[in-house]
Design a protein around this motif. Structure first.
Motif, short mmCIF file in Angstrom:
data_model
loop_
_atom_site.label_atom_id
_atom_site.label_comp_id
_atom_site.label_asym_id
_atom_site.label_seq_id
_atom_site.Cartn_x
_atom_site.Cartn_y
_atom_site.Cartn_z
N ASN A 1 56.85 40.20 39.05
CA ASN A 1 56.93 39.95 37.61
C ASN A 1 55.75 40.56 36.87
O ASN A 1 55.81 40.75 35.65
CB ASN A 1 56.97 38.43 37.37
N ALA B 1 55.35 37.41 32.67
CA ALA B 1 54.20 36.95 33.45
C ALA B 1 53.19 36.26 32.53
O ALA B 1 52.86 36.76 31.45
CB ALA B 1 53.55 38.13 34.15
N TRP C 1 57.97 36.83 43.61
CA TRP C 1 58.25 36.96 42.19
C TRP C 1 56.96 36.97 41.37
O TRP C 1 56.83 37.72 40.39
CB TRP C 1 59.16 35.82 41.73
#
Length: 264
Positions: A180, A255, A176
């Protein structure tokens, strides 16, 4: 571990933070924390908002969905608009009233989650979450935002083996952390070998050339972006391992980058 055990650890983590904030003065509630724009009061207001919405997500999914729509509308106004939407109902309250509001929303979440089954799914921001992951995320948020408060007031909150939940989430969100950011996930694994506060050893992954070893607390500080990896006692071997830890993000949302090294 079943959902009732995760819930019990969440309640204990909330109580540990309560022990830090219960005796703070009004001046300490106004102190800035490492998170830009946020005071100690704002950190607690954030937890108040999301603990209440977590209870709402369990008890009344349509009402929760409506609240998400309202938050997204606020997000169009930028960070300060989001802060105002989430925090203004609580962050300017007198400390006693803010504490009472946080405790009330914690109690709502405790009551709402008491009957959750292991296979239950809860709508949240983004994809729905399994019950254990949902409560683990609340524990992680409590600990991470609590760390900002501890840092601001020079408080004391002993590390416990409840960190295993956060460490496991940190390992599970490695992919992730790249996706992201719109980045390709590097091929291969990273071996994680952590020393728990109790002295136990926790391990994840399998790779002889890319490894992360050291205190579990330090790893949790890195993946929640409360410390730069260079300011910890973690030992890193391999480019893949380091590349991960400089961008690790164990929480949902856009992010973000963690703090710079202290010596930079």
């Amino acid at each position: 571990m079943d959902v009732s055990e995760v819930r019990a650890d969440l309640l204990d983590e909330q109580a540990a933070l309560d022990a830090v904030v219960a005796g703070l003065t009004a001046g300490q509630f106004a102190l800035p924390t490492p998170s830009p724009r946020w005071t100690v009061a704002a950190q607690l207001a954030h937890l108040t908002y999301f603990d209440g919405n977590a209870a709402l997500a369990i008890d009344d999914p349509p009402a929760f969905t409506a609240s998400v729509h309202d938050l997204l509308e606020a997000a169009a106004g930028g960070d300060e608009a989001i802060d105002a939407f989430e925090l203004d109902a609580w962050r300017f309250l007198p400390p006693a009233d803010l504490l009472a509001a946080w405790r009330a929303n914690r109690e709502r979440l405790a009551a709402s989650s008491a009957a959750l089954a292991d296979d239950a799914r809860i709508d949240w921001y983004g994809p729905s979450m399994g019950a254990k992951s949902f409560l683990t995320a609340r524990l992680m948020e409590t600990w991470a935002h609590g760390q900002d408060i501890v840092d601001a007031v020079d408080g004391h909150r002993p590390a416990t083996d409840r960190l295993r939940h956060i460490a496991q989430l940190g390992y599970a969100t490695r992919k992730w952390s790249y996706l992201n950011r719109g980045m390709e996930v590097p091929e291969g694994d990273v071996a994680l070998v952590l020393t728990a506060p109790s002295g136990a050893t926790w391990t994840w992954g399998d790779d002889d050339e890319n490894t992360v070893t050291g205190p579990a607390e330090d790893f949790c500080l890195v993946v929640t972006q409360r410390r730069h990896v260079d300011d910890t006692h973690l030992q890193i071997t391999g480019d893949r391992a380091r590349d991960w830890l400089i961008r690790a993000q164990a929480f949902a949302g856009p992010a973000t980058d963690g703090p710079n090294p202290k010596d930079s």
